[in-house]
Design a protein around this motif. Structure first.
Motif, PDB file in Angstrom:
ATOM      1  N   SER A 284       0.827  -1.212   0.000  1.00 49.11           N
ATOM      2  CA  SER A 284       0.000   0.000   0.000  1.00 49.11           C
ATOM      3  C   SER A 284       0.860   1.259   0.000  1.00 49.11           C
ATOM      4  CB  SER A 284      -0.944   0.014   1.201  1.00 49.11           C
ATOM      5  OG  SER A 284      -1.905  -0.990   1.081  1.00 49.11           O
ATOM      6  N   LEU A 285       1.915   1.278   0.819  1.00 48.09           N
ATOM      7  CA  LEU A 285       2.826   2.432   0.830  1.00 48.09           C
ATOM      8  C   LEU A 285       3.505   2.609  -0.528  1.00 48.09           C
ATOM      9  CD1 LEU A 285       4.528   2.221   4.329  1.00 48.09           C
ATOM     10  CD2 LEU A 285       3.146   4.104   3.450  1.00 48.09           C
ATOM     11  N   LEU A 286       3.913   1.498  -1.113  1.00 44.22           N
ATOM     12  CA  LEU A 286       4.548   1.547  -2.436  1.00 44.22           C
ATOM     13  C   LEU A 286       3.583   2.120  -3.471  1.00 44.22           C
ATOM     14  CD1 LEU A 286       6.884   0.747  -4.380  1.00 44.22           C
ATOM     15  CD2 LEU A 286       5.711  -1.463  -4.607  1.00 44.22           C
ATOM     16  N   ARG A 287       2.372   1.628  -3.504  1.00 46.19           N
ATOM     17  CA  ARG A 287       1.392   2.095  -4.489  1.00 46.19           C
ATOM     18  C   ARG A 287       1.078   3.572  -4.279  1.00 46.19           C
ATOM     19  NH1 ARG A 287       3.132  -0.520  -7.516  1.00 46.19           N
ATOM     20  NH2 ARG A 287       2.792  -2.729  -7.640  1.00 46.19           N
ATOM     21  N   TRP A 288       0.940   4.009  -3.017  1.00 47.38           N
ATOM     22  CA  TRP A 288       0.702   5.421  -2.730  1.00 47.38           C
ATOM     23  C   TRP A 288       1.884   6.263  -3.222  1.00 47.38           C
ATOM     24  CZ3 TRP A 288       2.905   9.433  -0.061  1.00 47.38           C
ATOM     25  CH2 TRP A 288       2.104  10.545   0.179  1.00 47.38           C
ATOM     26  N   GLY A 289       3.099   5.807  -2.922  1.00 47.02           N
ATOM     27  CA  GLY A 289       4.296   6.516  -3.381  1.00 47.02           C
ATOM     28  C   GLY A 289       4.379   6.555  -4.902  1.00 47.02           C
ATOM     29  N   ASP A 290       4.041   5.437  -5.561  1.00 47.62           N
ATOM     30  CA  ASP A 290       4.038   5.407  -7.024  1.00 47.62           C
ATOM     31  C   ASP A 290       3.045   6.418  -7.590  1.00 47.62           C
ATOM     32  OD1 ASP A 290       5.899   3.357  -7.010  1.00 47.62           O
ATOM     33  OD2 ASP A 290       4.454   1.784  -7.537  1.00 47.62           O
ATOM     34  N   ARG A 291       1.912   6.556  -6.934  1.00 43.41           N
ATOM     35  CA  ARG A 291       0.870   7.448  -7.438  1.00 43.41           C
ATOM     36  C   ARG A 291       1.197   8.920  -7.218  1.00 43.41           C
ATOM     37  NH1 ARG A 291      -5.636   6.924  -6.436  1.00 43.41           N
ATOM     38  NH2 ARG A 291      -6.188   8.667  -7.763  1.00 43.41           N
ATOM     39  N   TYR A 292       1.764   9.236  -6.056  1.00 44.97           N
ATOM     40  CA  TYR A 292       1.922  10.650  -5.699  1.00 44.97           C
ATOM     41  C   TYR A 292       3.358  11.150  -5.629  1.00 44.97           C
ATOM     42  CZ  TYR A 292      -3.002  10.319  -4.560  1.00 44.97           C
ATOM     43  OH  TYR A 292      -4.354  10.122  -4.626  1.00 44.97           O
ATOM     44  N   GLU A 293       4.335  10.272  -5.514  1.00 46.54           N
ATOM     45  CA  GLU A 293       5.708  10.721  -5.283  1.00 46.54           C
ATOM     46  C   GLU A 293       6.732  10.098  -6.222  1.00 46.54           C
ATOM     47  OE1 GLU A 293       6.283  13.171  -3.175  1.00 46.54           O
ATOM     48  OE2 GLU A 293       4.184  13.198  -2.547  1.00 46.54           O
ATOM     49  N   ALA A 294       6.297   9.376  -7.221  1.00 50.89           N
ATOM     50  CA  ALA A 294       7.239   8.689  -8.105  1.00 50.89           C
ATOM     51  C   ALA A 294       8.018   9.673  -8.963  1.00 50.89           C
ATOM     52  CB  ALA A 294       6.500   7.694  -9.009  1.00 50.89           C
ATOM     53  N   ASP A 295       9.133   9.212  -9.447  1.00 48.70           N
ATOM     54  CA  ASP A 295       9.949   9.941 -10.407  1.00 48.70           C
ATOM     55  C   ASP A 295       9.094  10.229 -11.651  1.00 48.70           C
ATOM     56  OD1 ASP A 295      13.038  10.440 -11.019  1.00 48.70           O
ATOM     57  OD2 ASP A 295      12.067   9.720 -12.861  1.00 48.70           O
TER      58      ASP A 295
ATOM     59  N   PRO B  45      10.042   3.209  -9.682  1.00 49.66           N
ATOM     60  CA  PRO B  45      11.366   2.591  -9.793  1.00 49.66           C
ATOM     61  C   PRO B  45      11.333   1.068  -9.825  1.00 49.66           C
ATOM     62  CG  PRO B  45      11.016   3.415  -7.576  1.00 49.66           C
ATOM     63  CD  PRO B  45       9.830   3.840  -8.383  1.00 49.66           C
ATOM     64  N   ILE B  46      10.291   0.468  -9.252  1.00 52.20           N
ATOM     65  CA  ILE B  46      10.177  -0.999  -9.287  1.00 52.20           C
ATOM     66  C   ILE B  46       8.728  -1.369  -9.570  1.00 52.20           C
ATOM     67  CG2 ILE B  46      12.088  -1.386  -7.669  1.00 52.20           C
ATOM     68  CD1 ILE B  46       9.919  -2.152  -5.580  1.00 52.20           C
ATOM     69  N   LEU B  47       8.556  -2.549 -10.101  1.00 57.65           N
ATOM     70  CA  LEU B  47       7.224  -3.109 -10.318  1.00 57.65           C
ATOM     71  C   LEU B  47       7.147  -4.428  -9.579  1.00 57.65           C
ATOM     72  CD1 LEU B  47       6.933  -2.483 -14.164  1.00 57.65           C
ATOM     73  CD2 LEU B  47       6.018  -1.058 -12.310  1.00 57.65           C
ATOM     74  N   ILE B  48       6.055  -4.641  -8.895  1.00 58.96           N
ATOM     75  CA  ILE B  48       5.846  -5.910  -8.205  1.00 58.96           C
ATOM     76  C   ILE B  48       4.691  -6.602  -8.913  1.00 58.96           C
ATOM     77  CG2 ILE B  48       5.253  -7.042  -6.041  1.00 58.96           C
ATOM     78  CD1 ILE B  48       6.618  -4.739  -4.599  1.00 58.96           C
TER      79      ILE B  48
END
Length: 160
Positions: free
Chosen positions: A99-110, A115-118
């Protein structure tokens, strides 16, 4: 019973208790490493770039909390050291990490993207988390849920 949130004490809040264990940046990053198969102190420290003291303190805290277990290993010609493996309690944190990863991907990604896909090993589709009730109904918004006092709820000002 219509719960009035502000009438209840938050001292024994489960979120607060969980954050006391895993709510520190380095603890979550160590968990990320553990979920990605990084188990040895030197590899964790090297990959995170944190000081030895910080990594040691966080590992000890996660062990004390029952999230990690230290497993001894010995390479020929070297002293015995520990690997740090997730316990069942630690493995239960996987949806939180996702969940943290998905939130970061949505709002804080490069700007270039995450940077990674799971992905699911069997079908190759991306992994996500879903909030649902015990009957399987998916909740798309917090407005679709309601809060009620649980058995550990205490009114504010009551004797603990």
């Amino acid at each position: 019973m219509n719960m009035q949130w502000l009438d209840y004490d938050t001292e024994n809040c489960s979120i607060q208790r969980a954050l006391e264990i895993v709510g520190e940046k380095w603890s979550l990053l160590i968990l990320r490493e553990a979920f990605n198969g990084v188990r040895r102190f030197d590899a964790i420290r090297s990959h995170l770039g944190a000081s030895e003291a910080i990594i040691s303190a966080r590992l000890n805290s996660l062990i004390t909390s029952g999230i990690l277990v230290a497993t001894p290993y010995k390479e020929p010609g070297h002293r015995t050291r520990n690997e740090y493996r997730l316990t069942p309690k630690g493995l239960d944190l996987y949806p939180i990490i996702i969940s943290l990863l998905r939130w970061g991907d949505r709002y804080e990604a490069d700007p270039a993207g995450p940077p990674i896909l799971i992905k699911h090993r069997d079908c190759g589709e991306q992994v996500s988390t879903v909030v649902q009730c015990a009957l399987g109904h998916v909740l798309d918004s917090p407005r679709e849920s309601q809060v009620s006092p649980g058995p550990g709820a205490k009114l504010r000002g009551s004797v603990h």
